[in-house]
Scaffold this motif. Structure first.
Motif, mmCIF file in Angstrom:
data_model
loop_
_atom_site.group_PDB
_atom_site.id
_atom_site.type_symbol
_atom_site.label_atom_id
_atom_site.label_comp_id
_atom_site.label_asym_id
_atom_site.label_seq_id
_atom_site.Cartn_x
_atom_site.Cartn_y
_atom_site.Cartn_z
ATOM 1 N N LEU A 1 33.918 9.247 6.010
ATOM 2 C CA LEU A 1 34.818 10.289 5.660
ATOM 3 C C LEU A 1 34.821 10.496 4.088
ATOM 4 C CD1 LEU A 1 36.764 12.159 7.120
ATOM 5 C CD2 LEU A 1 38.429 10.554 6.333
ATOM 6 N N SER A 2 34.131 11.573 3.902
ATOM 7 C CA SER A 2 34.080 11.698 2.272
ATOM 8 C C SER A 2 35.473 12.683 1.783
ATOM 9 C CB SER A 2 32.907 12.653 2.070
ATOM 10 O OG SER A 2 31.690 11.860 2.170
ATOM 11 N N GLN A 3 35.945 12.248 0.761
ATOM 12 C CA GLN A 3 37.115 12.908 0.101
ATOM 13 C C GLN A 3 36.786 14.216 -0.731
ATOM 14 O OE1 GLN A 3 39.023 9.765 -2.044
ATOM 15 N NE2 GLN A 3 39.116 8.236 0.008
ATOM 16 N N ASP A 4 36.628 15.313 -0.086
ATOM 17 C CA ASP A 4 36.307 16.392 -0.761
ATOM 18 C C ASP A 4 37.159 16.795 -1.946
ATOM 19 O OD1 ASP A 4 34.072 16.503 0.957
ATOM 20 O OD2 ASP A 4 34.572 18.003 2.235
ATOM 21 N N VAL A 5 38.415 16.323 -1.757
ATOM 22 C CA VAL A 5 39.374 16.739 -2.733
ATOM 23 C C VAL A 5 39.066 16.511 -4.164
ATOM 24 C CG1 VAL A 5 40.710 14.414 -2.498
ATOM 25 C CG2 VAL A 5 41.794 16.358 -3.439
ATOM 26 N N HIS A 6 38.364 15.594 -4.375
ATOM 27 C CA HIS A 6 37.885 15.288 -5.848
ATOM 28 C C HIS A 6 36.968 16.570 -6.597
ATOM 29 C CE1 HIS A 6 39.653 11.358 -5.208
ATOM 30 N NE2 HIS A 6 38.908 11.248 -4.253
ATOM 31 N N GLN A 7 36.498 17.188 -5.639
ATOM 32 C CA GLN A 7 35.687 18.555 -6.126
ATOM 33 C C GLN A 7 36.428 19.337 -7.066
ATOM 34 O OE1 GLN A 7 33.746 20.607 -2.980
ATOM 35 N NE2 GLN A 7 32.462 18.967 -2.574
ATOM 36 N N VAL A 8 37.876 19.432 -6.556
ATOM 37 C CA VAL A 8 38.699 20.270 -7.345
ATOM 38 C C VAL A 8 38.795 19.710 -9.010
ATOM 39 C CG1 VAL A 8 41.015 21.052 -7.403
ATOM 40 C CG2 VAL A 8 39.915 20.778 -5.291
ATOM 41 N N PHE A 9 38.662 18.556 -9.006
ATOM 42 C CA PHE A 9 38.986 17.735 -10.352
ATOM 43 C C PHE A 9 37.672 17.618 -10.952
ATOM 44 C CE2 PHE A 9 42.267 16.743 -7.580
ATOM 45 C CZ PHE A 9 43.432 17.291 -8.284
ATOM 46 N N GLY A 10 36.528 18.014 -10.513
ATOM 47 C CA GLY A 10 35.093 17.401 -11.221
ATOM 48 C C GLY A 10 35.055 15.993 -11.429
ATOM 49 N N GLY A 11 35.584 15.139 -10.724
ATOM 50 C CA GLY A 11 35.279 13.818 -10.807
ATOM 51 C C GLY A 11 36.296 13.093 -9.728
ATOM 52 N N VAL A 12 36.116 11.944 -9.574
ATOM 53 C CA VAL A 12 37.096 11.185 -8.770
ATOM 54 C C VAL A 12 38.179 10.509 -9.430
ATOM 55 C CG1 VAL A 12 37.152 8.881 -7.372
ATOM 56 C CG2 VAL A 12 34.944 10.287 -7.425
ATOM 57 N N VAL A 13 39.325 10.880 -8.930
ATOM 58 C CA VAL A 13 40.837 10.770 -9.452
ATOM 59 C C VAL A 13 41.157 9.402 -8.696
ATOM 60 C CG1 VAL A 13 43.190 11.416 -9.786
ATOM 61 C CG2 VAL A 13 41.312 13.182 -9.808
ATOM 62 N N PRO A 14 41.176 8.359 -9.418
ATOM 63 C CA PRO A 14 41.478 7.050 -8.538
ATOM 64 C C PRO A 14 42.681 7.074 -7.790
ATOM 65 C CG PRO A 14 40.705 6.665 -11.030
ATOM 66 C CD PRO A 14 41.013 8.205 -10.808
ATOM 67 N N GLU A 15 43.692 7.456 -8.329
ATOM 68 C CA GLU A 15 45.009 7.393 -7.519
ATOM 69 C C GLU A 15 44.960 8.218 -6.099
ATOM 70 O OE1 GLU A 15 47.411 5.571 -7.781
ATOM 71 O OE2 GLU A 15 49.104 6.363 -6.450
ATOM 72 N N ILE A 16 44.159 9.434 -6.269
ATOM 73 C CA ILE A 16 44.061 10.230 -5.229
ATOM 74 C C ILE A 16 42.987 9.589 -4.421
ATOM 75 C CG2 ILE A 16 43.260 12.567 -4.333
ATOM 76 C CD1 ILE A 16 44.396 13.672 -6.808
ATOM 77 N N ALA A 17 42.173 8.807 -4.854
ATOM 78 C CA ALA A 17 41.296 8.053 -3.791
ATOM 79 C C ALA A 17 42.108 7.137 -3.079
ATOM 80 C CB ALA A 17 40.209 7.490 -4.588
ATOM 81 N N SER A 18 42.772 6.354 -3.668
ATOM 82 C CA SER A 18 43.434 5.298 -2.852
ATOM 83 C C SER A 18 44.533 5.860 -1.805
ATOM 84 C CB SER A 18 44.336 4.383 -3.847
ATOM 85 O OG SER A 18 43.700 4.282 -5.031
ATOM 86 N N ARG A 19 45.098 6.800 -2.211
ATOM 87 C CA ARG A 19 46.268 7.458 -1.142
ATOM 88 C C ARG A 19 45.281 8.075 0.148
ATOM 89 N NH1 ARG A 19 51.380 8.696 -3.203
ATOM 90 N NH2 ARG A 19 51.504 7.775 -5.339
ATOM 91 N N ALA A 20 43.979 8.683 -0.075
ATOM 92 C CA ALA A 20 43.253 9.159 0.819
ATOM 93 C C ALA A 20 42.683 8.091 1.891
ATOM 94 C CB ALA A 20 42.182 9.998 0.234
ATOM 95 N N HIS A 21 42.240 6.758 1.040
ATOM 96 C CA HIS A 21 41.865 5.867 1.852
ATOM 97 C C HIS A 21 43.232 5.359 2.836
ATOM 98 C CE1 HIS A 21 37.992 5.274 0.266
ATOM 99 N NE2 HIS A 21 38.365 4.947 -1.098
ATOM 100 N N LEU A 22 44.256 5.393 2.324
ATOM 101 C CA LEU A 22 45.350 4.903 3.009
ATOM 102 C C LEU A 22 45.527 5.700 4.330
ATOM 103 C CD1 LEU A 22 48.373 3.995 0.716
ATOM 104 C CD2 LEU A 22 47.290 2.345 2.437
#
Ligand code: KG4
Ligand code: ZN
Length: 347
Positions: free
Chosen positions: A34-55
């Motif tokens: 499951l790829s987190q497309d949300v980071h495209q909006v920010f132009g890079g991976v936002v660590p805090e958002i990545a952790s929450r999406a994994h959860l």
């Protein structure tokens, strides 16, 4: 026969896979990514958002991998989790979930190094992608050139001194106004680019370099990125020039990666080269690697894009080797942002 569940959450993919088999005869029964497309909006991976999406996705992703494999938790022999390197908050999610599952079923837990996973990816699809071989691992966070004498016996020949290869692709893509992550858009754009319009120096690729020189196998991409920046700034019409700039960047990057990998295969008399990591999705790179190596009878193995980029099947595959070596992790296993690949022998 052993059945292992792999879990990978080191960056922005929540992934789980079930593999069955033994030795180098291991079959992939399921793989969910499951790829987190949300980071495209920010132009890079936002660590805090990545952790929450994994959860939010870890439970359904693991459940789906088990279901697709036609198995159940009771039939697993071990659980393997990526515990380094990566974003610590992201790693913690998959690792903690894997730990809890292993503890609740009373089965062994294994902590796997993400880059060792990339090393094993090609072996899932190609029975001959096994040691001894030369490995080039090129991802968003790492650029490693290794001599692999045997599974678990890795000689680190070269690494990047600054940006990783994928990171350089992504930064150049940004300079050219392309979406994130931009590696594949650079490759597409470069196809239409005039190869003669621009020329960028090949980083750290001196023709008269000798194996004992410090930079013989090393990489550095910051200068190349600056060369692109200068070309972008001095272009009067970026829209018209951008394909040629992408082409010149990719040509320089690929020649460097190919030449250094060839040097390593040649120096260690290896008959096989294995590629891994997201940049290994680049067909221009794998075609160039083949053209250079096959002249000397060296075979080149590349994982398919789904296995080249981050996935849990490669983690479970590496875990088979570690499991059969008798390795087990304790429940106090921790997550680390960086850590050397295990099994390094002196260069
Ligand atoms: O291995 P990976 O999925 O994640 C990390 O562990 O970093 O690699 C992602 C990287 C990104 O930098 C992405 O731009 C790059 O792989 N990538 C490519 C291509 N497809 C993905 N780079 C060049 N050409 C491609 N076709
Ligand atoms: Zn990776």
């Amino acid at each position: 026969m052993t059945r292992i569940l792999g879990i990978e959450t080191s960056c922005d993919e929540t992934s789980a896979a079930v593999l069955e088999g033994s030795g180098d005869n291991v079959k992939q029964k399921s793989l969910v990514i499951l790829s987190q497309d949300v980071h495209q909006v920010f132009g890079g991976v936002v660590p805090e958002i990545a952790s929450r999406a994994h959860l939010t996705s870890i439970v359904p992703v693991v459940a789906r991998a088990i279901e697709e494999a036609g198995t159940s938790l009771d039939q697993l022999d071990a659980i393997a989790v990526t515990n380094t390197p990566g974003l610590v908050g992201a790693l913690l999610v998959g690792m903690s979930y894997g730990k809890a599952l292993a503890f609740s079923r009373g089965i062994p837990l294994l902590g796997i190094h993400h880059m060792e996973g990339h090393l094993f990816a090609a072996a899932l699809e190609h029975r001959d992608a096994v040691p001894p071989f030369t490995a080039l691992l090129v991802s968003g966070g790492h650029t490693l050139l290794l001599d692999v004498e045997a599974w678990g016996k890795y000689r680190l020949l070269g690494a990047t001194r600054d940006d990783a290869a994928g990171e350089a692709f992504d930064k150049v893509a940004k300079l050219l106004g392309l979406d994130y992550p931009g590696g594949r858009y650079i490759e597409q754009l470069a196809r239409d680019g005039d190869p003669k319009r621009f020329h960028f120096a090949r980083p750290m690729l001196r023709k008269n370099a000798l194996p004992q020189d410090e930079d013989y196998y090393a990489f550095s991409f910051i200068g190349l990125k600056t060369a692109v920046l200068n070309a972008v700034r001095s272009s009067g019409n970026l829209e018209a020039d951008k394909a040629a700039i992408a082409r010149a960047f990719q040509d320089s990057m690929i020649e460097t990666l190919v030449e250094k990998t060839y040097r390593a295969a040649d120096a260690f008399s290896r008959q096989r080269v294995v590629l891994g990591g997201g940049v290994a999705c680049n067909r221009t790179l794998s075609d160039a690697m083949r053209a250079r190596c096959e002249r000397d009878g060296i075979r080149v193995f590349t994982p398919s894009p789904r296995l080249a980029t981050d996935n849990a099947a490669m983690i479970a595959r590496a875990a088979f080797f570690r499991f059969e070596q008798g390795e087990r992790a304790d429940l106090d296993l921790n997550a680390y942002a960086s850590c050397p690949i295990p099994g390094l022998v002196a260069a």
